[in-house]
Design a protein around this motif. Structure first.
Motif, PDB file in Angstrom:
ATOM      1  N   GLU A   7     -29.284  14.760 -51.758  1.00 30.37           N
ATOM      2  CA  GLU A   7     -28.521  15.500 -52.392  1.00 30.37           C
ATOM      3  C   GLU A   7     -27.164  15.535 -51.749  1.00 30.37           C
ATOM      4  N   GLN A  50     -23.728  17.085 -56.399  1.00 27.64           N
ATOM      5  CA  GLN A  50     -23.668  18.608 -56.648  1.00 27.64           C
ATOM      6  C   GLN A  50     -22.093  18.995 -56.596  1.00 27.64           C
ATOM      7  N   PRO A  56     -25.683  21.116 -60.158  1.00 30.52           N
ATOM      8  CA  PRO A  56     -25.724  19.509 -60.091  1.00 30.52           C
ATOM      9  C   PRO A  56     -24.628  19.075 -61.090  1.00 30.52           C
TER      10      PRO A  56
END
Length: 116
Positions: A7, A50, A56
């Motif tokens: 992420e 993100q 997202p």
């Protein structure tokens, strides 16, 4: 390919800002992303970018071409600048990546134009 999904938090509020921020990180075939750990060249990698609020922006996968250790001077989450090719995106993510590439192309074509 690992089951891990990296992420990548950005400081961008929306996709338009992401396009401006990432123009030097995409070229239509590859993307350069800061990751928290080193990925060996040739290994598959999955990523999720993100926006600043955690929404997202896009997700994809690819193959690590090279990783460069930025050292202790950067946040641990950004330590390894990782160049990824053989990109694959889902239906929702592909237009976001293509938008960033288009912003890059427009920016570089504007810079190449002679001033009148």
């Amino acid at each position: 390919m690992s089951d891990d999904i990296f992420e990548v938090a950005t400081s961008c509020a929306d996709v338009a800002e992401l396009g401006q921020s990432y123009i030097d990180r995409v070229d239509g075939e590859r993307i350069l992303l800061p990751l928290s750990r080193e990925i060996p060249a040739g290994e598959g990698v999955r990523v999720l970018l993100q926006l600043v609020d955690g929404t997202p922006a896009f997700a994809g996968s690819g193959r690590c071409v090279q990783a460069s250790d930025q050292g202790d001077q950067v946040a641990p989450s950004d330590r390894f600048e990782t160049l990824i090719d053989t990109l694959a995106f889902d239906e929702r993510s592909l237009p976001v990546y293509e938008y960033i590439v288009a912003v890059r192309q427009l920016a570089y074509s504007d810079n190449a134009s002679p001033e009148v």
